[in-house]
Write an enzyme that holds these catalytic residues in place. Structure first.
Site, PDB file in Angstrom:
ATOM      1  N   SER A   2      32.641 -36.169  -4.269  1.00  0.00           N
ATOM      2  CA  SER A   2      33.557 -37.034  -3.509  1.00  0.00           C
ATOM      3  C   SER A   2      34.856 -36.328  -3.163  1.00  0.00           C
ATOM      4  O   SER A   2      35.357 -35.502  -3.934  1.00  0.00           O
ATOM      5  CB  SER A   2      33.881 -38.290  -4.313  1.00  0.00           C
ATOM      6  OG  SER A   2      32.704 -38.952  -4.677  1.00  0.00           O
ATOM      7  N   GLU A  33      20.606 -40.190 -10.394  1.00  0.00           N
ATOM      8  CA  GLU A  33      21.762 -40.878 -10.966  1.00  0.00           C
ATOM      9  C   GLU A  33      21.611 -42.383 -10.816  1.00  0.00           C
ATOM     10  O   GLU A  33      21.847 -43.146 -11.743  1.00  0.00           O
ATOM     11  CB  GLU A  33      23.048 -40.397 -10.278  1.00  0.00           C
ATOM     12  CG  GLU A  33      24.312 -41.064 -10.831  1.00  0.00           C
ATOM     13  CD  GLU A  33      25.606 -40.540 -10.192  1.00  0.00           C
ATOM     14  OE1 GLU A  33      25.522 -39.642  -9.333  1.00  0.00           O
ATOM     15  OE2 GLU A  33      26.671 -41.044 -10.555  1.00  0.00           O
ATOM     16  N   SER A  69      28.100 -46.945  -3.588  1.00  0.00           N
ATOM     17  CA  SER A  69      28.502 -48.325  -3.862  1.00  0.00           C
ATOM     18  C   SER A  69      27.341 -49.277  -3.561  1.00  0.00           C
ATOM     19  O   SER A  69      26.398 -48.924  -2.855  1.00  0.00           O
ATOM     20  CB  SER A  69      29.693 -48.703  -2.986  1.00  0.00           C
ATOM     21  OG  SER A  69      29.239 -48.911  -1.659  1.00  0.00           O
ATOM     22  N   ASN A  70      27.455 -50.480  -4.093  1.00  0.00           N
ATOM     23  CA  ASN A  70      26.362 -51.428  -3.871  1.00  0.00           C
ATOM     24  C   ASN A  70      26.213 -51.798  -2.394  1.00  0.00           C
ATOM     25  O   ASN A  70      25.113 -52.132  -1.951  1.00  0.00           O
ATOM     26  CB  ASN A  70      26.556 -52.662  -4.755  1.00  0.00           C
ATOM     27  CG  ASN A  70      26.163 -52.365  -6.202  1.00  0.00           C
ATOM     28  OD1 ASN A  70      25.888 -51.212  -6.549  1.00  0.00           O
ATOM     29  ND2 ASN A  70      26.110 -53.392  -7.030  1.00  0.00           N
ATOM     30  N   GLU A  71      27.315 -51.711  -1.634  1.00  0.00           N
ATOM     31  CA  GLU A  71      27.190 -51.955  -0.188  1.00  0.00           C
ATOM     32  C   GLU A  71      26.334 -50.848   0.438  1.00  0.00           C
ATOM     33  O   GLU A  71      25.469 -51.120   1.279  1.00  0.00           O
ATOM     34  CB  GLU A  71      28.567 -51.989   0.482  1.00  0.00           C
ATOM     35  CG  GLU A  71      29.387 -53.240   0.162  1.00  0.00           C
ATOM     36  CD  GLU A  71      29.941 -53.231  -1.263  1.00  0.00           C
ATOM     37  OE1 GLU A  71      30.190 -52.155  -1.821  1.00  0.00           O
ATOM     38  OE2 GLU A  71      30.112 -54.338  -1.831  1.00  0.00           O
ATOM     39  N   GLN A 129      30.480 -33.216 -11.581  1.00  0.00           N
ATOM     40  CA  GLN A 129      29.891 -33.293 -10.244  1.00  0.00           C
ATOM     41  C   GLN A 129      31.011 -33.398  -9.210  1.00  0.00           C
ATOM     42  O   GLN A 129      31.686 -34.420  -9.140  1.00  0.00           O
ATOM     43  CB  GLN A 129      28.987 -34.520 -10.219  1.00  0.00           C
ATOM     44  CG  GLN A 129      28.204 -34.711  -8.959  1.00  0.00           C
ATOM     45  CD  GLN A 129      27.047 -35.673  -9.198  1.00  0.00           C
ATOM     46  OE1 GLN A 129      26.105 -35.373  -9.925  1.00  0.00           O
ATOM     47  NE2 GLN A 129      27.124 -36.840  -8.606  1.00  0.00           N
TER      48      GLN A 129
HETATM   49  C1  LIG Z   1      34.291 -44.528 -12.412  1.00  0.00           C
HETATM   50  C2  LIG Z   1      33.929 -43.631 -11.292  1.00  0.00           C
HETATM   51  C3  LIG Z   1      33.430 -42.368 -11.551  1.00  0.00           C
HETATM   52  C4  LIG Z   1      33.101 -41.506 -10.510  1.00  0.00           C
HETATM   53  N1  LIG Z   1      32.653 -40.247 -10.821  1.00  0.00           N
HETATM   54  C5  LIG Z   1      32.407 -39.372  -9.806  1.00  0.00           C
HETATM   55  C6  LIG Z   1      32.031 -38.017 -10.087  1.00  0.00           C
HETATM   56  O1  LIG Z   1      31.908 -37.622 -11.238  1.00  0.00           O
HETATM   57  N2  LIG Z   1      31.831 -37.178  -9.062  1.00  0.00           N
HETATM   58  C7  LIG Z   1      31.937 -37.585  -7.755  1.00  0.00           C
HETATM   59  O2  LIG Z   1      31.719 -36.781  -6.868  1.00  0.00           O
HETATM   60  N3  LIG Z   1      32.308 -38.851  -7.454  1.00  0.00           N
HETATM   61  C8  LIG Z   1      32.547 -39.745  -8.436  1.00  0.00           C
HETATM   62  N4  LIG Z   1      32.930 -41.041  -8.137  1.00  0.00           N
HETATM   63  C9  LIG Z   1      33.127 -41.399  -6.735  1.00  0.00           C
HETATM   64  C10 LIG Z   1      32.153 -42.380  -6.167  1.00  0.00           C
HETATM   65  O3  LIG Z   1      30.921 -41.790  -5.882  1.00  0.00           O
HETATM   66  C11 LIG Z   1      32.808 -42.998  -4.925  1.00  0.00           C
HETATM   67  O4  LIG Z   1      33.909 -43.739  -5.382  1.00  0.00           O
HETATM   68  C12 LIG Z   1      31.898 -43.879  -4.145  1.00  0.00           C
HETATM   69  O5  LIG Z   1      30.888 -43.144  -3.513  1.00  0.00           O
HETATM   70  C13 LIG Z   1      32.672 -44.689  -3.091  1.00  0.00           C
HETATM   71  O6  LIG Z   1      33.488 -43.887  -2.308  1.00  0.00           O
HETATM   72  P1  LIG Z   1      35.032 -44.234  -2.096  1.00  0.00           P
HETATM   73  O7  LIG Z   1      35.614 -44.417  -3.438  1.00  0.00           O
HETATM   74  O8  LIG Z   1      35.613 -43.230  -1.203  1.00  0.00           O
HETATM   75  O9  LIG Z   1      35.040 -45.635  -1.386  1.00  0.00           O
HETATM   76  P2  LIG Z   1      34.859 -45.885   0.180  1.00  0.00           P
HETATM   77  O10 LIG Z   1      33.711 -45.135   0.682  1.00  0.00           O
HETATM   78  O11 LIG Z   1      36.160 -45.716   0.870  1.00  0.00           O
HETATM   79  O12 LIG Z   1      34.482 -47.415   0.160  1.00  0.00           O
HETATM   80  C14 LIG Z   1      35.443 -48.474   0.063  1.00  0.00           C
HETATM   81  C15 LIG Z   1      34.697 -49.783   0.248  1.00  0.00           C
HETATM   82  O13 LIG Z   1      34.090 -49.781   1.535  1.00  0.00           O
HETATM   83  C16 LIG Z   1      32.709 -50.004   1.428  1.00  0.00           C
HETATM   84  N5  LIG Z   1      32.003 -49.259   2.476  1.00  0.00           N
HETATM   85  C17 LIG Z   1      32.121 -47.964   2.808  1.00  0.00           C
HETATM   86  N6  LIG Z   1      31.266 -47.640   3.781  1.00  0.00           N
HETATM   87  C18 LIG Z   1      30.575 -48.754   4.077  1.00  0.00           C
HETATM   88  C19 LIG Z   1      29.533 -49.072   4.974  1.00  0.00           C
HETATM   89  N7  LIG Z   1      28.973 -48.150   5.779  1.00  0.00           N
HETATM   90  N8  LIG Z   1      29.059 -50.318   4.971  1.00  0.00           N
HETATM   91  C20 LIG Z   1      29.575 -51.259   4.152  1.00  0.00           C
HETATM   92  N9  LIG Z   1      30.558 -51.025   3.294  1.00  0.00           N
HETATM   93  C21 LIG Z   1      31.049 -49.788   3.246  1.00  0.00           C
HETATM   94  C22 LIG Z   1      32.344 -49.512   0.042  1.00  0.00           C
HETATM   95  O14 LIG Z   1      31.153 -50.126  -0.422  1.00  0.00           O
HETATM   96  C23 LIG Z   1      33.551 -49.915  -0.760  1.00  0.00           C
HETATM   97  O15 LIG Z   1      33.419 -51.258  -1.134  1.00  0.00           O
HETATM   98  C24 LIG Z   1      33.260 -41.919  -9.176  1.00  0.00           C
HETATM   99  C25 LIG Z   1      33.740 -43.194  -8.901  1.00  0.00           C
HETATM  100  C26 LIG Z   1      34.073 -44.051  -9.933  1.00  0.00           C
HETATM  101  C27 LIG Z   1      34.595 -45.406  -9.606  1.00  0.00           C
END
Ligand SMILES: Cc1cc2nc3c(=O)[nH]c(=O)nc-3n(C[C@H](O)[C@H](O)[C@H](O)COP(=O)(O)OP(=O)(O)OC[C@H]3O[C@@H](n4cnc5c(N)ncnc54)[C@H](O)[C@@H]3O)c2cc1C
Lengths: 393, 382
Positions: free
Chosen positions: A129, A243, A371-373, A126
């Site tokens: 991101s 998912e 994320s849970n947030e 997928q």
């Molecule tokens: C093990 C693993 C597997 C994954 N596999 C895939 C995959 O196969 N394909 C894919 O496309 N993606 C994948 N992901 C990506 C995943 O969907 C993203 O990591 C996730 O959506 C969070 O985005 P980010 O990592 O950019 O964190 P960010 O968006 O930068 O967030 C960082 C922190 O800020 C918080 N935050 C961000 N925005 C807000 C808000 N509006 N309010 C409050 N808090 C906020 C978040 O909750 C987090 O705690 C994977 C991630 C992991 C960890």
């Protein structure tokens, strides 16, 4: 009130027995250590062994409905799901695209892509991101520019689980320069096309499950658009909801019985930890949360059956599961006391460090898939009707 | 799979809610908060006609339920009682009715059940002296007299409804182990001290038994079967206590949610601040969890499912504690106005904190749950 589901008739015993025997006979021994979560082999041999196993299951008639390629007998499906839930060797790639194809795909696309997912011939991942589009997914920048009967794709994806072994990707890219969800389109991406460059990333667990994917002038045929151009946000939300409910419905998590075993085995102040009051209280808290998780599942299943699902349902399940799983892993480490400092590879590590790996991996469930947030924002905004977060520019 | 109430139960809820809003709203009982008595017998008798005291009693004793899961029907009533912080002893009266209906002799059933069902006999449950569900906490002694009757001496504490009860279900230690007796409140030697409690919406008493003579015919159970009566009563009370908490939590949460949309600070509704939004989301999750835990416990007990004991202990471990936490959060999110006597939130908080300790506090139920799960996990790992 009733939470029973129709009991599987005894006439299915033979099916179950044959399935179990089949699995026992064909399940491969992988180099990869069995671990909880969506984990990916390190070697082509392991991937081939997994493929052969999935094909063998498929060709013997054990076909899972969740790949949307056929409609099986509901009782057989239940038996199959249940049996395979404890067989990680049968889990390959990220098959959530199947739901998107089923709902939005053309007949040609369904015929071309769904059966090979089911048979294990195609492994998918997928590609959503990006470095600057995680939680804020609709901010994605990867571009797909129309050029005759192809789209030319340029951009970078990241955290792409299974990409290193994938045949196809479920890709989101921007077909209109407008910001936000409106210009996003969903594609099938043939990962073997020129310009697709996959670079594995090592995770906190030390294993390599996800990747960066660089896309440079990749030419994707227009026939590989899923749904309508510009409609990708809708297609995605549907598969993300699946998912989340998959996580909420949760296999792969820690279980109470194993915590009891760990508590019995480890001592504190010369007595088994299971005799300590705080351990007993802690175990019961986790057991209660685990039972409540199941009961919430019954509530959600009831609403689903009545067509009354709420937008909060999948986020509630995901948050509850992710936090419970994390709490169980932390509890399991605390039970081990000083020994919890030892991990895989140390001969004295408890169960060769399985809990240390689970503990580290537990954060995947609270970050990935929204994320849970972000889940809390969804519950508050869409479920409870509170004002939306203001957006910066 | 239908983990929800049926149409008849929804109707029961609507009828009950409409009646309580009209005849026994929180606002109407405000002037009574600090008065010695809050219970209104007329309301109780009218409520009896709506089924408040009939659900766990068979039709031959004038009872009757709405569905074939009477305890689930009663959960509907208890949720509505919790929602409006009713003073009436719904839980103890039904616990006593259930004990008599299940364990009583035909004579005992005939003597007491029709009166309870009609709302004429208000019943209270004297569980122990120290308020814990441990039979070791009993201070009451029953000695056998020459006529085969008993003499009860001692105290039972934290008895909801004691100040208005006509009939007590009393657990005492006898020569044959624990025993239960049905004791009319008018018996010579029975006296009640009204307790001054954190909860302002109900009244509790400490019941003193000073050489109270109880005829042998009033003995409900003794020995092992007295333990069964006790455990069953505790299970029913735990479910209903959970249901009261669910109803209260749903209501208080809805009120607080609305407040977070209406109250403007810094030019925006306070519910737009993420620190508040996320807490609201967490409370919404906990309300769903409280509901799921309580309903599953009710269902498991009603249908005698294999995991009924675990289900009860789970509800007891979680629900009242989550509810008390929710009330505190709702107070916090309501700010200064939530700190006033006039605002209802403290009534919820006071009652929730009391609910937590009435029929086994959460740590007590957790120990029970731990005992149950460890006894079924026999496999030891290397
Ligand atoms: C093990 C693993 C597997 C994954 N596999 C895939 C995959 O196969 N394909 C894919 O496309 N993606 C994948 N992901 C990506 C995943 O969907 C993203 O990591 C996730 O959506 C969070 O985005 P980010 O990592 O950019 O964190 P960010 O968006 O930068 O967030 C960082 C922190 O800020 C918080 N935050 C961000 N925005 C807000 C808000 N509006 N309010 C409050 N808090 C906020 C978040 O909750 C987090 O705690 C994977 C991630 C992991 C960890």
């Amino acid at each position: 009130m009733d939470v029973r589901i129709p009991e599987i008739p005894a006439s299915y015993d033979a099916y179950r027995d044959e399935l179990r025997a089949f699995i026992a006979k064909h399940v491969p021994t992988l180099e990869m250590k069995p671990r909880s979560g969506l984990r990916v082999p390190d070697t082509a041999e392991d991937v081939e062994a997994q493929r052969n196993f999935v094909r063998a299951l498929h060709d013997a008639g054990y076909r899972q409905d969740r790949f949307q390629a056929h409609d099986g007998d509901p009782f057989e499906q239940r038996i199959l799901q249940q049996a395979l839930s404890t067989v990680p060797e049968a889990a390959m790639g990220n098959p959530l695209v199947a739901g998107a194809l089923k709902l939005f795909g053309t007949d040609d696309q369904k015929a071309k892509y769904l059966p090979p997912i089911s048979r294990g011939d195609h492994i998918w991942s997928q590609l959503f991101s990006e470095p600057n589009a995680g939680s804020d997914l609709s901010n994605l920048k990867t571009r797909a520019d129309l050029d005759g009967d192809v789209y030319v794709v340029n951009g970078q994806k990241v955290w792409t689980t299974w990409a290193q072994w994938s045949d196809y990707g479920y890709l989101l890219a921007r077909t209109e320069p407008t910001p936000g969800p409106a210009g996003i389109t969903a594609f099938v991406l043939d990962m073997k096309l020129p310009g697709v460059d996959v670079r594995p990333l090592r995770e906190i667990t030390g294993t390599t499950d996800f990747n960066e994917v660089f896309l440079t002038d990749v030419r994707v045929p227009v026939t590989d658009v899923i749904g309508q151009p510009g409609n990708g946000w809708k297609v995605t939300n549907m598969s993300l909801a699946m998912e989340r409910s998959g996580i909420g419905g949760g296999g792969g998590g820690a279980v109470v019985g194993e915590l009891i075993d760990a508590a019995r085995l480890h001592n504190r102040r010369g007595r088994s930890a299971i005799e300590a009051d705080d351990v007993r209280q802690g175990l019961a808290r986790l057991a209660a949360r685990s039972r409540i998780h199941r009961a919430i599942g019954h509530k959600i299943a009831t609403r689903a059956a009545k067509g009354k699902l709420s937008v909060s349902d999948a986020p509630i399940g995901k948050i509850w599961f992710g936090e419970l799983n994390l709490a169980m892993c932390e509890f399991a480490l605390r039970l081990q006391g000083p020994r919890s400092a030892l991990t895989e590879g140390d001969p004295a590590a408890y169960l060769d460090g399985v809990w240390q790996d689970r503990f580290l991996y537990a954060r995947a469930w609270t970050i990935a898939g929204g994320s849970n947030e972000i889940m809390r924002n969804m519950i508050a905004e869409r479920g409870l009707g509170l004002p939306k977060e203001p957006r910066g520019s | 799979m239908d983990f929800d109430f049926n149409d008849d139960q929804d109707l029961l809820r609507a009828t009950t809610r409409a009646y309580l809003e009209k005849r026994s709203s929180i606002a109407s009982r405000r002037p009574l908060l600090e008065s010695p008595e809050v219970f209104d017998r007329r309301v109780w008798e009218e409520g009896a006609e709506l089924g408040w005291t009939a659900l766990l009693v068979a039709t031959e004793y004038e009872g009757g339920s709405v569905s074939d899961q009477p305890l689930v029907d009663l959960v509907v009533l208890a949720e509505e009682f919790g929602r409006t912080l009713q003073p009436g002893p719904l839980i103890p009266t039904n616990v006593v009715a259930d004990a008599i209906a299940r364990f009583g002799s035909v004579e005992q059933r005939r003597a007491h059940l029709p009166g309870i069902v009609a709302g004429k006999t208000v019943a209270a449950w004297c569980m122990t002296a120290d308020g814990s569900p441990d039979l070791g906490g009993i201070s009451l002694r029953a000695t056998t007299g020459p006529d085969g009757g008993f003499t009860l001496t001692g105290t039972a504490g934290y008895v909801h409804g004691a100040t208005v009860a006509d009939l007590f279900l009393v657990t005492a230690a006898s020569e044959a182990g624990p025993a239960q007796f049905l004791v009319p409140a008018t018996s010579a030697g029975v006296s009640v001290r009204r307790l001054v409690t954190l909860d302002l919406t109900r009244r509790f008493g400490e019941v003193h038994f000073d050489a109270v003579a109880v005829p042998a015919a009033n003995e409900l159970a003794t020995g092992d079967s007295a333990v069964d009566v006790h455990n069953r009563a505790l299970a029913v009370a735990t479910v209903l206590q959970g249901a009261e908490a669910v109803g209260a939590a749903e209501h208080l949460f809805a009120v607080t949610l609305q407040y977070s949309k209406d109250r403007i600070q810094f030019g925006r509704p306070i519910g737009s601040f993420q620190a508040i939004k996320h807490r609201m989301a967490d409370l919404a999750i906990s309300v769903e969890a409280m509901r799921a835990a309580t309903h599953y416990a009710a269902l498991a007990l009603a249908d005698g499912l294999d995991d009924a004991d675990e289900a009860i202990a789970t509800a007891g471990s979680y629900v009242t504690e989550a509810h008390a936490f929710l009330c505190g959060e709702c107070l916090q999110l309501t700010g200064g106005i939530g700190f006033t006597w006039e605002h209802d939130v403290h009534l919820f908080l006071r009652r929730a904190r009391t609910d937590e300790v009435l029929y086994g506090d959460p740590p007590w139920h957790r120990e029970e749950l731990c005992r149950l799960i460890t006894s079924t996990r026999t496999k030891e790992q290397p």
